[in-house]
Every structure is written in C-alpha cells, then in structure tokens.
Design a protein around this motif. Sequence first.
Motif, PDB file in Angstrom:
ATOM      1  N   ARG A 157      -6.335  -1.698   8.834  1.00 37.47           N
ATOM      2  CA  ARG A 157      -5.915  -2.052  10.192  1.00 37.47           C
ATOM      3  C   ARG A 157      -7.083  -2.165  11.153  1.00 37.47           C
ATOM      4  O   ARG A 157      -7.106  -3.032  12.006  1.00 37.47           O
ATOM      5  CB  ARG A 157      -4.968  -0.981  10.723  1.00 37.47           C
TER       6      ARG A 157
ATOM      7  N   SER B 167       6.405  -0.203  -2.736  1.00 34.38           N
ATOM      8  CA  SER B 167       6.832   1.057  -3.342  1.00 34.38           C
ATOM      9  C   SER B 167       7.789   1.723  -2.379  1.00 34.38           C
ATOM     10  O   SER B 167       8.059   1.203  -1.306  1.00 34.38           O
ATOM     11  CB  SER B 167       5.641   1.960  -3.618  1.00 34.38           C
TER      12      SER B 167
ATOM     13  N   ARG C 260       0.252  10.486  -5.311  1.00 35.36           N
ATOM     14  CA  ARG C 260       0.458   9.593  -4.175  1.00 35.36           C
ATOM     15  C   ARG C 260       1.911   9.216  -3.990  1.00 35.36           C
ATOM     16  O   ARG C 260       2.229   8.491  -3.063  1.00 35.36           O
ATOM     17  CB  ARG C 260      -0.352   8.304  -4.368  1.00 35.36           C
ATOM     18  N   LEU C 261       2.777   9.680  -4.860  1.00 37.34           N
ATOM     19  CA  LEU C 261       4.188   9.329  -4.698  1.00 37.34           C
ATOM     20  C   LEU C 261       4.729   9.977  -3.432  1.00 37.34           C
ATOM     21  O   LEU C 261       4.351  11.095  -3.107  1.00 37.34           O
ATOM     22  CB  LEU C 261       4.992   9.826  -5.892  1.00 37.34           C
TER      23      LEU C 261
ATOM     24  N   LEU D 118      -5.300   2.541   4.560  1.00 38.11           N
ATOM     25  CA  LEU D 118      -4.481   1.896   5.581  1.00 38.11           C
ATOM     26  C   LEU D 118      -5.259   1.752   6.883  1.00 38.11           C
ATOM     27  O   LEU D 118      -5.238   0.704   7.545  1.00 38.11           O
ATOM     28  CB  LEU D 118      -3.226   2.744   5.811  1.00 38.11           C
TER      29      LEU D 118
ATOM     30  N   MET E  44       0.846  -1.197   0.000  1.00 35.48           N
ATOM     31  CA  MET E  44       0.000   0.000   0.000  1.00 35.48           C
ATOM     32  C   MET E  44       0.875   1.239   0.000  1.00 35.48           C
ATOM     33  O   MET E  44       1.755   1.363   0.825  1.00 35.48           O
ATOM     34  CB  MET E  44      -0.847  -0.046   1.272  1.00 35.48           C
ATOM     35  N   PRO E  45       0.699   2.152  -0.907  1.00 36.07           N
ATOM     36  CA  PRO E  45       1.547   3.361  -0.951  1.00 36.07           C
ATOM     37  C   PRO E  45       1.470   4.144   0.351  1.00 36.07           C
ATOM     38  O   PRO E  45       0.541   3.983   1.122  1.00 36.07           O
ATOM     39  CB  PRO E  45       0.946   4.183  -2.089  1.00 36.07           C
ATOM     40  N   GLN E  46       2.464   4.981   0.559  1.00 35.58           N
ATOM     41  CA  GLN E  46       2.618   5.545   1.885  1.00 35.58           C
ATOM     42  C   GLN E  46       1.515   6.502   2.263  1.00 35.58           C
ATOM     43  O   GLN E  46       1.176   6.631   3.428  1.00 35.58           O
ATOM     44  CB  GLN E  46       3.960   6.276   1.973  1.00 35.58           C
ATOM     45  N   ASN E  47       0.941   7.209   1.278  1.00 35.34           N
ATOM     46  CA  ASN E  47      -0.015   8.218   1.716  1.00 35.34           C
ATOM     47  C   ASN E  47      -1.460   7.811   1.497  1.00 35.34           C
ATOM     48  O   ASN E  47      -2.325   8.656   1.423  1.00 35.34           O
ATOM     49  CB  ASN E  47       0.256   9.552   1.016  1.00 35.34           C
ATOM     50  N   GLU E  48      -1.738   6.520   1.400  1.00 33.14           N
ATOM     51  CA  GLU E  48      -3.141   6.105   1.342  1.00 33.14           C
ATOM     52  C   GLU E  48      -3.621   5.890   2.756  1.00 33.14           C
ATOM     53  O   GLU E  48      -3.758   4.757   3.230  1.00 33.14           O
ATOM     54  CB  GLU E  48      -3.264   4.806   0.552  1.00 33.14           C
TER      55      GLU E  48
ATOM     56  N   PHE F  34       9.095   4.121   0.444  1.00 34.38           N
ATOM     57  CA  PHE F  34       8.536   4.791   1.605  1.00 34.38           C
ATOM     58  C   PHE F  34       9.572   5.748   2.147  1.00 34.38           C
ATOM     59  O   PHE F  34      10.759   5.474   2.095  1.00 34.38           O
ATOM     60  CB  PHE F  34       8.190   3.779   2.692  1.00 34.38           C
ATOM     61  N   VAL F  35       9.112   6.844   2.701  1.00 33.73           N
ATOM     62  CA  VAL F  35      10.063   7.828   3.215  1.00 33.73           C
ATOM     63  C   VAL F  35       9.721   8.166   4.649  1.00 33.73           C
ATOM     64  O   VAL F  35       8.553   8.226   5.034  1.00 33.73           O
ATOM     65  CB  VAL F  35      10.053   9.088   2.312  1.00 33.73           C
ATOM     66  N   GLY F  36      10.745   8.309   5.468  1.00 34.94           N
ATOM     67  CA  GLY F  36      10.564   8.727   6.854  1.00 34.94           C
ATOM     68  C   GLY F  36      11.639   9.731   7.172  1.00 34.94           C
ATOM     69  O   GLY F  36      12.614   9.881   6.452  1.00 34.94           O
TER      70      GLY F  36
ATOM     71  N   ALA G   8       7.623   6.718  10.341  1.00 32.13           N
ATOM     72  CA  ALA G   8       6.907   6.156   9.199  1.00 32.13           C
ATOM     73  C   ALA G   8       6.320   4.821   9.624  1.00 32.13           C
ATOM     74  O   ALA G   8       7.012   3.983  10.170  1.00 32.13           O
ATOM     75  CB  ALA G   8       7.860   5.976   8.028  1.00 32.13           C
ATOM     76  N   ASP G   9       5.069   4.631   9.345  1.00 34.68           N
ATOM     77  CA  ASP G   9       4.406   3.413   9.792  1.00 34.68           C
ATOM     78  C   ASP G   9       4.323   2.444   8.636  1.00 34.68           C
ATOM     79  O   ASP G   9       3.283   2.303   8.004  1.00 34.68           O
ATOM     80  CB  ASP G   9       2.993   3.811  10.256  1.00 34.68           C
ATOM     81  N   VAL G  10       5.454   1.794   8.327  1.00 39.76           N
ATOM     82  CA  VAL G  10       5.480   0.915   7.163  1.00 39.76           C
ATOM     83  C   VAL G  10       4.979  -0.453   7.590  1.00 39.76           C
ATOM     84  O   VAL G  10       5.264  -0.925   8.687  1.00 39.76           O
ATOM     85  CB  VAL G  10       6.919   0.818   6.615  1.00 39.76           C
ATOM     86  N   GLU G  11       4.265  -1.085   6.703  1.00 38.75           N
ATOM     87  CA  GLU G  11       3.712  -2.405   7.042  1.00 38.75           C
ATOM     88  C   GLU G  11       4.807  -3.448   7.102  1.00 38.75           C
ATOM     89  O   GLU G  11       5.648  -3.529   6.205  1.00 38.75           O
ATOM     90  CB  GLU G  11       2.720  -2.811   5.968  1.00 38.75           C
TER      91      GLU G  11
END
Lengths: 260, 631
Positions: free
Chosen positions: A13, B203, B159-160, A9, A1-5, B205-207, B190-193
């Motif tokens: 959860r 994709s 969304r990038l 998200l 899932m892209p970071q800003n969705e 991710f940036v923190g 950053a709350d990465v899965e």
Amino acid sequence: MPQNEHIELFQKRYGLRMDHQERQRKKKAREHKLQSKMAQKLIGIKGKIFAKKRYSEKVQLKRTIKAHEEKKTRKKEDGKVPEGAMPAYLLDRENTSQAKLLSSMVKQKRKEKAGKWDVPLPKVRAQSEAEVFRVLKTGKSRRKGWKRLVTKVCFVGEGFTRKPPKYERFVRPMALRFKKAHVTHPELKATFCLPIVGVKKNPSSPMYTSLGVITKGTIIEVNVSELGLVTQGGKVVWGKYAQVTNNPENDGCINAILLV
Amino acid sequence: MSFCTAKTNVSLTSQDFIDIVLSKTQRKTPTVVHKQYKISRIRQFYMRKVKFSQQTFHDKLSTILTDFPKLDDIHPFYADLMNVLYDKDHYKLALGQINIALHLIDNVSKDYVRLLKYGDSLYRCKQLKKAALGRMATIMKRQAQSLQYLEQVRQHLSRLPSIDPNTRTLLICGFPNVGKSSFINKITRADVEVQPYAFTTKSLFVGHTDHRYLRWQVVDTPGILDHPLEDRNTIEMQAIAALAHLRAAILYVMDISEQCGHTIEQQVALFESIKPLFANKPLLVVLNKTDVIRLEELNPEQKALIQGFINDDIPVMEMSTFSEEGVMNVKTEACERLLSHRIEVKIKSKKVEGILNRLHVALPKPRDGCTRPAFVPEKVIEKRLEKGPKIKKKTERDLEVEQEDDYSLDLKKNYDLPADFKYDVIPEFWEGKNIADYIDPDIMAKLEELEREEELRVESGVYEKEEEEMDDEEKEIHRLAGKIREKKAIIAIEGRIGRSGGAPVMPRAGRKRERSVSRLRSEFEELGVDMSNKSGAHFSRTKSRSASRPPIKKARADSAGRVSSSSRVTPRDQSGIRNVELKAKAKKMGHKAQGKMNQFGKAGEADRHIAVKMPRHLYSGKRGIGKTDRR
C-alpha cells in the motif's frame, strides 16, 4: 494476500522506504567484511567447517574467473603431432619380426590363462591368527585358554546351530555375524544389498574359509536373483561370486564387487 | 489465539540438522581418548558418542512429529482446509518419512553399539563410530525434501486466520466481485483488499463485530464460480470447506446491478447448486449494489427469481456497501437469526436442562391494577419545546471530513485571548527569570491579598481539625493498632539484625525449645491478655505429658466391664518395675553403664562387631559330607 501478512500489505500500500535500494546496496557491499571477520574469529571445529566451506567457494570462484579469462584470450596453437604418426624416412620399415611376433603370442596366451582367475584385488594382506582370533580364558580360575573368539566379521549359514558351549572351540559372536553384503556391479556402477550364500575362499587361510570369516579380499557367493540375470541358454542366474573390498569389522558392513 | 498450528518455532533444513547434531555430540561428550587406555574405557567412550547422536536425532525428530497437528485430531474444518491447501496425502507421507528416518536411525545406533562391544583397538572403535555417525547423517540427508515441505507447511499454517469453529459466525459467500469484502470492511475492522478484478480475495479472512454485547466472527470467503465440485480450484475449495464445516449464518450476497460480470440468473443458479451446503443453517440473501439499481427497477423475470427466494421462506434484504444504506440492518438481521437458531438448537439438546434449571426471570408482582407511567411535569415539557431543536456543535471530525487534505489540528484557535495575541510564541525564560511569574501585572498585589486572607482564615480557625469524638471501642482499636505497628517494626528490625553475616546456625532440631508454654504465657501477658485461668486450655495440656496418663478415650471394656490390657500400654522404662525407687535405681544403673562407653568411645553391645573373623571350625578340618573347596 493472506490476512496476517502485515509487512507485505504495508509495503504494497505505501511502498518501501525512500532509501531502501541504497541500504540494500550498502549492506551487500559490507558482506565481505563480515566474511573476513568470521574467518579470523572462528576457532575450533566451527573454524574448520567454515574454512572448508570457504575453500570450496573459492575454488568455484576461481574456476568461473578462469573460464571467463579463457574466453577473452586467444591461445596460439602449438603444432602438435598426432600419435602414431611416423617421419617419412621410417615409413617403409616393417616393425616387428617373426620371432618377436611368436614370443608376443606366447605371452598373450599365458596372460589369458592367468587372467581366468583375475580378481579386482589380486593381493591382500594376510591376516595372522593373532589378529583374527582372541584367546578366551575359561575355567573356574580362568586358566584354560583353548577357546578362541573370532574378532572379524563372519558368515554362518541359515541352519547354523552352535556346538554345545562346553565343546565349542571357535566362538563366533552374534554381533559379528552378517547375512547381507553391499555388492557393486562394476559395469552398471550400481550397488545392491544382496544376501550372502556362503564364503568361497578366504585368501589368508583355508581355516578361515571353513569358519566363514570374512576379511578384505575374501571371495563370497551372493544371491543375485534380485538382478534378474539370465544366461545364454535362458536359465536364471541365481548366485555369483563377489570379492570383499573393505574391512568389514571397521565399517560395520560388507562392501563387495561382483565378479563378472 | 490459534486453533491449528505447528508448535515448533522453526524447522531445520537437513544440512543444518546434521551440523547441529554432530556439533552437539562433539561438545557434550568427552573428547579425549588415548590408545593406552583400557579397552573397555575406549569402547565406552565411543559407544557414548554413538548413543548420544542417536538420542539427539531421536529427540529432534520426535518433536517435529508431535508438533505438527494430526489431521484426525483437529476440528474437521481445519482438517478440510489443510487438505485443500497442503494435500492430505503429501502431508501424511512427509510425516511418515520422518517417522521412518527416526526408526532407521535407532536401528543403526543399535547395530553399531553391538559391534562396538567387540572392538579390540582404538582404531577399530573409532572407525565404527565414524561409520555409525555417517550412516545417521546419510539418512537425514535423504529427508531434505520432506523437511523442506514441512517447513513450508508450518509457515503457511501460522498464517492461517484464527477462525474459531464453535463461536457465533457469519459466513459471506457469493460470486466474485459482488461486494463481500466491502461488506466485511464496513462492519468490522478487517482491512480486506477490494479491487475491481475477480479473485482479489484468495483466502479466508476473518473480522469481528459486536451485537448485543456479544462478539461475532465474520468470515469472508473467496468467490465461488458455478461449476461442478471436481473442477474447483484450491481457492474456491477453501470457501467450500468453510461453508461445509462452520456452523454459521450464511449471507449469500448477490449483485443485482450485474457489475460483477454475471447475470442474476447465473447467480441464482449458483445458489441452487450450493444449496445442499446451506442445510441447517440460517440463511439470508443479500442484494448488494442497490445504489446503482434498485430491486423495484429490475425487469419482471429477474424479480420473479428473487420472489422465488421469498417464497422459499428465505429472507431477502437490500443494501449498498458504497452508500452504506442497509448494511447495519443486514448485520442485525443476520445476527438475530443466528442467535435464535443457536438457542433453538440448544433447547433441543440434552444440556438444556442444566441451563434452564439455573435460569429464572423474576418479574415484580403487580400490587394493584393501576398503571404507573413515567411522569414529566408540564412546565418541563413546555420549556423543552421552547428551547427549540438542539444545535449540533460542529466537531473537529466534521471539519476534518470537510477539509480533507487541508485540515490541520490547531489547538490555539480556541484560546481566550485577543486575536493578535493568540498565535504568539511565548518563551519560558527571559533574562534569567520565569515568564510565568510575570504573567499578570498585578500579580504581586494579588499575592499579598491572598496571603492576608490566608492569615485571617488560619486565625479564625477554618483549618482546625475537628477532633472526632471517639468512643471507647475506637480508642481501644487505635491503641492496639499502634501496638501492632510497633511490634511489626521490631520484628522486622530483629530479622535484619539476626542475619549476622554467615555465622554457623544450629539446626532446628538442635536449638533449645523456642516455642514453649512459658514463652507463650509471657508474650500474651505483655499484650495484655489475661493468662491466669487457663488451666483447661490446649496449650497447657501439652506440658504435662511426661508421665504416663490414662488416654482421654474410655478404655475398651467387654460386657462384664473388664478393661482389656492393650489399651493401657506401659512405657518401656516402667515395665517390670514395681515401684518408683526401683525405677530410679534402674535408671541410674543404665546411666552409669552408658557413661563409660561414652567416655572411651567404644563400641557397645548394639554396635555391629565381629569378634572373630575366621572361626576355626569353619576354616579348618575335614568334612563329613560335601567338598571342602568352597569355604
């Protein structure tokens, strides 16, 4: 899932709302009310567009309903008599006599002859000179009226040069000169944009033919090398006739049917 | 803060496009025309509609073309990323199609406007306009696919993640499932899965994290597998694009417990294959999952591989994102390396001169040779030791961590009350009275005592303000301040009064002189400024400019000392007049002559007046040469 969705998200959860399904169902159930409100409220051009869209939707709906109904019901078949079937007591008669046969043959022959020059639009309205030409007043006090401006679409050849303006009687403006026509092949049902070679005949008057005026029903010759037609003898067909089917001065383009 | 977006809000579908433009044409252009109007008016009416539609289409399509980023104008990292995600060719083609549609619509409009000029009836003009608009709509309908694709691209672009390609960045790469996302979760917010299956991160991710009071970007990539470049899929290509274009410190994360499903040999092989991408970048190999197995416990072949790294001068560090040991060290080490690398690069560049010139580290010069360390008295040291180790108070957070789900915040537990009263619920009002007034049974007595005390204080003069002794200057300042405040209030009130409901006001030029020297003088005298001896002041000079005076500058003189006349121009009402009486007479005569003209409002000699409209010599008679048909 892209970071800003973020919404997706969160839903992944923690799941959806408790009453999510209920709300969706209720919203859908209320849709018909919105539709009817729109149909009553919208006026003017928006109303017309909406009404048109709604009409086509309704037509589709009715069709599907009818199709469903047909599946359910069973229709009784009424005894249909096939065409050409004769009752038993007429079976032995001979229908046409010799004389009748002869006259029908003659009629056939005549038709064939006439059909040699069959065109898609056999009759067109004749265009009077007042329609096709407009008087162009010249001279210092604008009194001389011997010049005419062609108001219909025309075709002038490749190497066309005007006569000296002082002696030019028929003025064909550049805006109304066309070089290409949209030609439809009647069997292939495909349309091509082909260059015009010349004007063969204008049904209203031979003067128009010589001027190159193109109106509805005019026979024009078009360059069909694009289609790649070949004769029996192996030669490449280069030009064919086509008849104009629209009013080019009203539409801004020449639509024609190829005469095969 | 985005570095690569399409600036439009929402792209339209082709059907909506057509609807919007056509309805706009219908609303914004005149709608009524009759067939008895002049033909030129009818033509103009319809030409306007065709041109308006064309303009609207043109504007909307060109905004689309300008808003989408050009792949050549953006940072190569984003260009590469867009190529990976959207296919550069397809993107350029879609934009090209829109461009073609734009030109086609322009051409259609031109042709039909040309044809409309020869329309001789309302019906014909109307049909031509219908054909023109219909053609434009057909061109737009054909663009449905391109518009749909561009809308999807725009949504995805927005969304990038906003990765700044120029700032300090740490890039984390490695096999899938080695613990890259866990690492970034530990050092940033950053709350990465994090999931047990491979390719959880699909994709970039940036923190962001902090180190040495600076902001650092940490970029997490999807895992890379070890196969040649051509076989890589879109997800891996994003990681490759990031590695190739971002100038960052690279953290190559390895899983030494082999829980990710790949052996150490495979991971080292991957490292070797992507080594060319690590050129000129500070590199750090990080061994993760050391809580399961430590570096010392590995068998010798694997240790030799790791040793290979150390021999190549690549620092190797251990950490465990599960138990959080070594995570901070890794981050610090990576940041330090990147910082020093960046400084080195900057020093080698040409811009360093400008920076070095401005940097100056000042160290105090030592006065003499003796050192002066910090001094702590002995008694203090003893006292510190006596106190013993500091008892760490148990915080609420610790309690929360202990109790986990059973924890609830109870603010009343620290109240200074006997235990059975602590948790009582107290109402605010009871029988019409405030409970707060009756908290204390002795409250009335206490109140009276307080009041008595207060009286005593007031009598003894505790509250008397001490009159500060102001010297003359301060007194003057106070006085002036008071005056200024007063004047300001007056101006404000006058301004408010002055706005007397819409009465016509004379234009500024017509008003009498508001700002004059006399007014200036009077105002300043009011304020107490001495205006008596201001003869040489600038404001006084402006008054006396009516009569011609010699200019302040010295008149231009040649070598013999003779003055050139152009420096001393006489005004017009004095040129040619010998003396003052004659001047007065001339003025009087001028006034007299003007007076009559003013009185009767007649045209004067300066007013343009043609007495004879058809002079005879021009409109009659034969001509010697030339024709007479042009008169």
